[in-house]
Design a protein around this motif. Sequence first.
Motif, short mmCIF file in Angstrom:
data_model
loop_
_atom_site.label_atom_id
_atom_site.label_comp_id
_atom_site.label_asym_id
_atom_site.label_seq_id
_atom_site.Cartn_x
_atom_site.Cartn_y
_atom_site.Cartn_z
N MET A 147 0.83 -1.21 0.00
CA MET A 147 0.00 0.00 0.00
C MET A 147 0.86 1.26 0.00
SD MET A 147 -2.83 -1.46 2.69
CE MET A 147 -3.88 -0.01 2.85
N MET A 148 2.01 1.22 0.66
CA MET A 148 2.92 2.35 0.63
C MET A 148 3.59 2.49 -0.74
SD MET A 148 4.62 2.23 4.45
CE MET A 148 5.45 3.80 4.21
N GLU A 149 3.97 1.37 -1.33
CA GLU A 149 4.57 1.40 -2.67
C GLU A 149 3.59 1.96 -3.70
OE1 GLU A 149 5.52 -2.68 -3.22
OE2 GLU A 149 7.27 -2.63 -1.87
N GLN A 150 2.30 1.67 -3.52
CA GLN A 150 1.27 2.14 -4.46
C GLN A 150 0.78 3.55 -4.16
OE1 GLN A 150 -1.70 -0.94 -4.02
NE2 GLN A 150 -0.37 -2.54 -4.86
N GLY A 151 1.26 4.14 -3.09
CA GLY A 151 0.83 5.49 -2.72
C GLY A 151 -0.51 5.54 -2.02
N VAL A 152 -1.03 4.38 -1.64
CA VAL A 152 -2.31 4.35 -0.90
C VAL A 152 -2.10 4.88 0.51
CG1 VAL A 152 -4.13 2.83 -0.02
CG2 VAL A 152 -3.15 2.42 -2.30
N LEU A 153 -0.97 4.55 1.11
CA LEU A 153 -0.62 5.04 2.44
C LEU A 153 0.57 5.97 2.34
CD1 LEU A 153 -0.83 1.78 4.60
CD2 LEU A 153 -2.50 3.63 4.50
N MET A 154 0.51 7.08 3.06
CA MET A 154 1.60 8.05 3.05
C MET A 154 2.59 7.79 4.18
SD MET A 154 1.05 9.87 0.41
CE MET A 154 0.36 8.42 -0.38
N GLN A 155 2.16 7.05 5.22
CA GLN A 155 3.05 6.72 6.32
C GLN A 155 2.77 5.30 6.77
OE1 GLN A 155 1.00 9.79 9.03
NE2 GLN A 155 1.65 8.22 10.50
N ASN A 156 3.77 4.70 7.39
CA ASN A 156 3.65 3.32 7.84
C ASN A 156 2.82 3.27 9.13
OD1 ASN A 156 3.97 0.68 8.63
ND2 ASN A 156 6.19 0.64 8.38
N PRO A 157 1.67 2.60 9.11
CA PRO A 157 0.84 2.53 10.31
C PRO A 157 1.27 1.46 11.31
CG PRO A 157 -0.27 1.41 8.53
CD PRO A 157 1.01 1.94 7.96
N LEU A 158 2.24 0.62 10.95
CA LEU A 158 2.68 -0.44 11.86
C LEU A 158 3.68 0.12 12.86
CD1 LEU A 158 3.10 -3.54 9.53
CD2 LEU A 158 1.54 -3.33 11.45
N ARG A 159 3.41 -0.09 14.13
CA ARG A 159 4.27 0.43 15.20
C ARG A 159 5.46 -0.49 15.47
NH1 ARG A 159 -1.04 1.30 17.74
NH2 ARG A 159 -1.59 3.50 17.59
N GLU A 160 5.22 -1.80 15.54
CA GLU A 160 6.30 -2.76 15.76
C GLU A 160 5.80 -4.16 15.45
OE1 GLU A 160 7.73 -3.38 19.79
OE2 GLU A 160 5.95 -2.39 20.59
N ALA A 161 6.76 -5.08 15.38
CA ALA A 161 6.43 -6.47 15.07
C ALA A 161 5.86 -7.17 16.30
CB ALA A 161 7.67 -7.20 14.58
N LEU A 162 5.17 -8.27 16.05
CA LEU A 162 4.67 -9.12 17.13
C LEU A 162 4.68 -10.57 16.67
CD1 LEU A 162 1.59 -10.29 16.47
CD2 LEU A 162 0.95 -7.97 17.00
N ALA A 163 4.58 -11.45 17.64
CA ALA A 163 4.43 -12.88 17.38
C ALA A 163 3.74 -13.50 18.58
CB ALA A 163 5.77 -13.55 17.10
N ALA A 164 3.35 -14.76 18.43
CA ALA A 164 2.64 -15.46 19.50
C ALA A 164 3.13 -16.90 19.57
CB ALA A 164 1.13 -15.44 19.26
N VAL A 165 3.07 -17.46 20.78
CA VAL A 165 3.50 -18.85 20.96
C VAL A 165 2.73 -19.44 22.14
CG1 VAL A 165 5.41 -18.45 22.62
CG2 VAL A 165 5.59 -20.29 20.93
N SER A 166 2.64 -20.76 22.14
CA SER A 166 2.02 -21.47 23.26
C SER A 166 3.11 -21.98 24.20
CB SER A 166 1.17 -22.64 22.77
OG SER A 166 1.98 -23.63 22.16
N VAL A 167 2.77 -22.06 25.47
CA VAL A 167 3.62 -22.69 26.48
C VAL A 167 2.70 -23.49 27.39
CG1 VAL A 167 5.55 -21.07 26.49
CG2 VAL A 167 3.55 -20.55 27.83
N GLY A 168 3.28 -24.37 28.17
CA GLY A 168 2.42 -25.15 29.06
C GLY A 168 3.21 -25.96 30.06
N LYS A 169 2.47 -26.56 30.96
CA LYS A 169 3.02 -27.47 31.95
C LYS A 169 2.50 -28.86 31.63
CE LYS A 169 2.88 -28.41 36.95
NZ LYS A 169 2.31 -27.94 38.24
N VAL A 170 3.41 -29.77 31.34
CA VAL A 170 3.05 -31.13 30.97
C VAL A 170 3.86 -32.09 31.83
CG1 VAL A 170 2.89 -32.81 29.09
CG2 VAL A 170 2.64 -30.37 28.59
N GLU A 171 3.17 -32.97 32.55
CA GLU A 171 3.82 -33.93 33.44
C GLU A 171 4.79 -33.24 34.39
OE1 GLU A 171 5.48 -37.13 31.20
OE2 GLU A 171 3.58 -37.66 30.25
#
Length: 243
Positions: A147-171
């Motif tokens: 969208m930025m390359e196409q001129g649809v957006l004039m500024q980057n609306p993304l503030r920072e990266a994120l990710a998600a993961v599972s954790v747990g207690k097993v035995e």
Amino acid sequence: MKRKDGRAAGDLRQVKITGDYVKYPLGSVLVEFGDTRVICAATMDEEQPRWMREQKRQGGWLTCEYSMMPFCSPERAVREATRGKIGGRTHEIQRMIGRALRAVLDLKALGPRTLWIDCEVLQADGGTRTAAITGGYLALKRAVMRMMEQGVLMQNPLREALAAVSVGKVEGGLLLDLNYEEDCRAEVDMNVVMTEGGKFIEVQATAESGPFTTEEMHGMIALARQGIGALIEAQKRVWGARR
């Protein structure tokens, strides 16, 4: 504890991310966490949702749809569309993905438009929601870049990266990135969404067979932080560190 796939307690499953996986969306990826495989795609409507227009809100919106293919598990699952309604689990996951991505997106900078993130589970072996969030961010990032390359957006609306993961207690042991077999036996199940800067977006923790201690919670959070750091590095290798 010894894991059947040979991983150490703090190891992720093998992570593979394929960018631009399908042709038509602004952004798309295939994310593989071991045997869990999810396609995530980002598309855009050039208008706000009706509720935003009615309330005369500024900026845009991001929403998500999540579904599991009938063939994604050993026993065929009936499509929710065939049953005539979306199940509670699906609603919950859709809302979770949407909340996570909106947390790192400047909706006002997005302008009066709607971004759709579609997550389709092709194969499920645990952690489908965390894979969808991790892949959904990358699909969103690619869409913003275009969208930025196409001129649809004039500024980057993304503030920072994120990710998600599972954790747990097993035995009695704390494990990172549970597969389905481990998740079914988990005494505690936790899903964590974090930003690249180490801030929490969402923590979902449930005791399945008995309460857990503060020390165990801190241990699971530490494992999640480690795993999310590795996932964000994997994300950067797809389209580079540029946000």
